[in-house]
Write a protein that holds these residues in place. Structure first.
Motif, PDB file in Angstrom:
ATOM      1  N   ARG A   1       0.947  -0.102  14.664  1.00  0.00           N
ATOM      2  CA  ARG A   1       0.270   0.101  15.944  1.00  0.00           C
ATOM      3  C   ARG A   1      -1.178   0.499  15.680  1.00  0.00           C
ATOM      4  NH1 ARG A   1       5.137  -0.057  17.503  1.00  0.00           N
ATOM      5  NH2 ARG A   1       6.178   0.525  19.378  1.00  0.00           N
ATOM      6  N   TYR A   2      -2.021   0.299  16.692  1.00  0.00           N
ATOM      7  CA  TYR A   2      -3.409   0.718  16.557  1.00  0.00           C
ATOM      8  C   TYR A   2      -3.452   2.178  16.141  1.00  0.00           C
ATOM      9  CZ  TYR A   2      -4.723  -3.628  18.872  1.00  0.00           C
ATOM     10  OH  TYR A   2      -4.892  -4.941  19.196  1.00  0.00           O
ATOM     11  N   GLY A   3      -4.267   2.475  15.170  1.00  0.00           N
ATOM     12  CA  GLY A   3      -4.369   3.826  14.626  1.00  0.00           C
ATOM     13  C   GLY A   3      -3.650   3.972  13.299  1.00  0.00           C
ATOM     14  N   ASP A   4      -2.646   3.118  13.043  1.00  0.00           N
ATOM     15  CA  ASP A   4      -1.936   3.132  11.768  1.00  0.00           C
ATOM     16  C   ASP A   4      -2.809   2.505  10.683  1.00  0.00           C
ATOM     17  OD1 ASP A   4       0.302   4.152  13.076  1.00  0.00           O
ATOM     18  OD2 ASP A   4       1.386   2.235  13.088  1.00  0.00           O
ATOM     19  N   HIS A   5      -2.418   2.716   9.444  1.00  0.00           N
ATOM     20  CA  HIS A   5      -3.056   2.049   8.318  1.00  0.00           C
ATOM     21  C   HIS A   5      -2.069   1.027   7.747  1.00  0.00           C
ATOM     22  CE1 HIS A   5      -5.991   5.316   8.337  1.00  0.00           C
ATOM     23  NE2 HIS A   5      -6.734   4.544   7.567  1.00  0.00           N
ATOM     24  N   LEU A   6      -2.569  -0.148   7.458  1.00  0.00           N
ATOM     25  CA  LEU A   6      -1.788  -1.139   6.730  1.00  0.00           C
ATOM     26  C   LEU A   6      -2.196  -1.054   5.272  1.00  0.00           C
ATOM     27  CD1 LEU A   6      -1.910  -3.913   9.374  1.00  0.00           C
ATOM     28  CD2 LEU A   6       0.166  -3.207   8.195  1.00  0.00           C
ATOM     29  N   VAL A   7      -1.209  -1.143   4.389  1.00  0.00           N
ATOM     30  CA  VAL A   7      -1.442  -1.013   2.957  1.00  0.00           C
ATOM     31  C   VAL A   7      -1.042  -2.315   2.281  1.00  0.00           C
ATOM     32  CG1 VAL A   7      -0.858   0.284   0.875  1.00  0.00           C
ATOM     33  CG2 VAL A   7      -0.922   1.459   3.101  1.00  0.00           C
ATOM     34  N   ARG A   8      -2.010  -2.932   1.572  1.00  0.00           N
ATOM     35  CA  ARG A   8      -1.718  -4.127   0.783  1.00  0.00           C
ATOM     36  C   ARG A   8      -1.549  -3.679  -0.658  1.00  0.00           C
ATOM     37  NH1 ARG A   8      -3.172  -7.746  -2.772  1.00  0.00           N
ATOM     38  NH2 ARG A   8      -2.617  -9.926  -2.458  1.00  0.00           N
ATOM     39  N   HIS A   9      -0.341  -3.892  -1.180  1.00  0.00           N
ATOM     40  CA  HIS A   9      -0.025  -3.498  -2.545  1.00  0.00           C
ATOM     41  C   HIS A   9      -0.455  -4.589  -3.517  1.00  0.00           C
ATOM     42  CE1 HIS A   9       2.348  -0.015  -1.175  1.00  0.00           C
ATOM     43  NE2 HIS A   9       2.584  -0.774  -0.128  1.00  0.00           N
ATOM     44  N   PRO A  10      -0.680  -4.238  -4.784  1.00  0.00           N
ATOM     45  CA  PRO A  10      -1.136  -5.232  -5.763  1.00  0.00           C
ATOM     46  C   PRO A  10      -0.214  -6.453  -5.894  1.00  0.00           C
ATOM     47  CG  PRO A  10      -1.423  -3.031  -6.657  1.00  0.00           C
ATOM     48  CD  PRO A  10      -0.657  -2.891  -5.359  1.00  0.00           C
ATOM     49  N   ASP A  11       1.069  -6.286  -5.572  1.00  0.00           N
ATOM     50  CA  ASP A  11       1.994  -7.427  -5.672  1.00  0.00           C
ATOM     51  C   ASP A  11       1.958  -8.323  -4.434  1.00  0.00           C
ATOM     52  OD1 ASP A  11       3.326  -5.923  -3.755  1.00  0.00           O
ATOM     53  OD2 ASP A  11       5.175  -5.700  -4.911  1.00  0.00           O
ATOM     54  N   GLY A  12       1.058  -8.022  -3.474  1.00  0.00           N
ATOM     55  CA  GLY A  12       0.904  -8.853  -2.281  1.00  0.00           C
ATOM     56  C   GLY A  12       1.772  -8.442  -1.110  1.00  0.00           C
ATOM     57  N   THR A  13       2.575  -7.398  -1.261  1.00  0.00           N
ATOM     58  CA  THR A  13       3.387  -6.926  -0.146  1.00  0.00           C
ATOM     59  C   THR A  13       2.556  -5.988   0.724  1.00  0.00           C
ATOM     60  OG1 THR A  13       4.257  -5.079  -1.455  1.00  0.00           O
ATOM     61  CG2 THR A  13       5.557  -7.122  -1.415  1.00  0.00           C
ATOM     62  N   TRP A  14       3.009  -5.804   1.951  1.00  0.00           N
ATOM     63  CA  TRP A  14       2.317  -4.954   2.926  1.00  0.00           C
ATOM     64  C   TRP A  14       3.275  -3.884   3.432  1.00  0.00           C
ATOM     65  CZ3 TRP A  14      -2.770  -5.633   4.708  1.00  0.00           C
ATOM     66  CH2 TRP A  14      -3.423  -6.759   4.208  1.00  0.00           C
ATOM     67  N   THR A  15       2.768  -2.683   3.657  1.00  0.00           N
ATOM     68  CA  THR A  15       3.532  -1.607   4.274  1.00  0.00           C
ATOM     69  C   THR A  15       2.642  -0.911   5.306  1.00  0.00           C
ATOM     70  OG1 THR A  15       2.908  -0.027   2.536  1.00  0.00           O
ATOM     71  CG2 THR A  15       5.014  -1.186   2.255  1.00  0.00           C
ATOM     72  N   VAL A  16       3.263  -0.039   6.103  1.00  0.00           N
ATOM     73  CA  VAL A  16       2.548   0.684   7.154  1.00  0.00           C
ATOM     74  C   VAL A  16       2.555   2.174   6.832  1.00  0.00           C
ATOM     75  CG1 VAL A  16       2.526   1.280   9.608  1.00  0.00           C
ATOM     76  CG2 VAL A  16       3.221  -0.997   8.888  1.00  0.00           C
ATOM     77  N   HIS A  17       1.403   2.786   6.985  1.00  0.00           N
ATOM     78  CA  HIS A  17       1.274   4.245   6.938  1.00  0.00           C
ATOM     79  C   HIS A  17       0.940   4.677   8.354  1.00  0.00           C
ATOM     80  CE1 HIS A  17       0.434   8.205   5.270  1.00  0.00           C
ATOM     81  NE2 HIS A  17      -0.653   8.229   6.027  1.00  0.00           N
ATOM     82  N   GLN A  18       1.882   5.316   9.017  1.00  0.00           N
ATOM     83  CA  GLN A  18       1.711   5.637  10.432  1.00  0.00           C
ATOM     84  C   GLN A  18       0.657   6.722  10.643  1.00  0.00           C
ATOM     85  OE1 GLN A  18       5.667   6.604  11.778  1.00  0.00           O
ATOM     86  NE2 GLN A  18       6.074   4.471  12.276  1.00  0.00           N
ATOM     87  N   ALA A  19      -0.056   6.552  11.754  1.00  0.00           N
ATOM     88  CA  ALA A  19      -1.045   7.554  12.163  1.00  0.00           C
ATOM     89  C   ALA A  19      -0.339   8.848  12.522  1.00  0.00           C
ATOM     90  CB  ALA A  19      -1.838   7.050  13.366  1.00  0.00           C
ATOM     91  N   PRO A  20      -0.993   9.984  12.329  1.00  0.00           N
ATOM     92  CA  PRO A  20      -0.355  11.251  12.714  1.00  0.00           C
ATOM     93  C   PRO A  20      -0.202  11.312  14.229  1.00  0.00           C
ATOM     94  CG  PRO A  20      -2.659  11.617  12.157  1.00  0.00           C
ATOM     95  CD  PRO A  20      -2.354  10.174  11.829  1.00  0.00           C
ATOM     96  N   GLU A  21       0.838  11.994  14.662  1.00  0.00           N
ATOM     97  CA  GLU A  21       1.028  12.168  16.101  1.00  0.00           C
ATOM     98  C   GLU A  21      -0.060  13.075  16.634  1.00  0.00           C
ATOM     99  OE1 GLU A  21       4.875  13.134  17.558  1.00  0.00           O
ATOM    100  OE2 GLU A  21       5.877  12.003  15.971  1.00  0.00           O
ATOM    101  N   LYS A  22      -0.536  12.748  17.810  1.00  0.00           N
ATOM    102  CA  LYS A  22      -1.582  13.567  18.436  1.00  0.00           C
ATOM    103  C   LYS A  22      -0.974  14.886  18.879  1.00  0.00           C
ATOM    104  CE  LYS A  22      -4.841  10.169  19.381  1.00  0.00           C
ATOM    105  NZ  LYS A  22      -5.069   9.678  18.065  1.00  0.00           N
ATOM    106  N   ALA A  23      -1.691  15.966  18.617  1.00  0.00           N
ATOM    107  CA  ALA A  23      -1.251  17.267  19.080  1.00  0.00           C
ATOM    108  C   ALA A  23      -1.470  17.367  20.576  1.00  0.00           C
ATOM    109  CB  ALA A  23      -2.024  18.381  18.348  1.00  0.00           C
ATOM    110  N   SER A  24      -0.487  17.916  21.273  1.00  0.00           N
ATOM    111  CA  SER A  24      -0.625  18.026  22.732  1.00  0.00           C
ATOM    112  C   SER A  24      -1.019  19.415  23.152  1.00  0.00           C
ATOM    113  CB  SER A  24       0.657  17.611  23.424  1.00  0.00           C
ATOM    114  OG  SER A  24       1.768  18.263  22.866  1.00  0.00           O
TER     115      SER A  24
END
Length: 122
Positions: free
Chosen positions: A99-122
């Motif tokens: 989702r917008y705000g997350d980071h996508l990670v491209r690994h050296p082997d060509g695979t992709w993973t998601v690092h989720q954005a922190p939840e906003k404090a309310s």
């Protein structure tokens, strides 16, 4: 003056002389942030990280396509309208969604993973 993470904007306490280099430029303090430290470690291991935003989605989509993976906008109903809220990579059960705000990670082997954005404090 308060300091914040360069990556996600989380507050890290009070600013001090560690936050500015000899030329007056702000230093990268992501390694001090509990959310962004894993991204710094992944980058040190040879991964590329991309912050998914409205401005970056097309470029990231092109990079994913270039790697031979299927990528398409991810849509959900928002306030009664179908709206693009991020990017999905892959198909079927193996697909990942960022989702917008997350980071996508491209690994050296060509695979992709998601690092989720922190939840906003309310």
């Amino acid at each position: 003056m308060k300091r914040a993470c360069n990556g996600c904007g989380q507050h890290l306490g009070d600013a001090d002389n560690r936050d500015v280099d000899n030329h007056g430029n702000l230093t990268d303090v992501r390694s001090e942030c509990h959310n962004c430290r894993p991204l710094v470690e992944l980058e040190a291991a040879g991964c590329k990280t991309f912050h998914l935003t409205l401005r970056t989605i097309a470029r990231i989509d092109n990079l994913v396509d270039r790697d031979g993976h299927y990528a398409k906008g991810y849509f959900e109903a928002v306030d009664g309208k179908t709206t693009c809220v991020g990017l999905r990579i892959g198909t079927g059960e193996d697909r990942i969604v960022a989702r917008y705000g997350d980071h996508l990670v491209r690994h050296p082997d060509g695979t992709w993973t998601v690092h989720q954005a922190p939840e906003k404090a309310s």
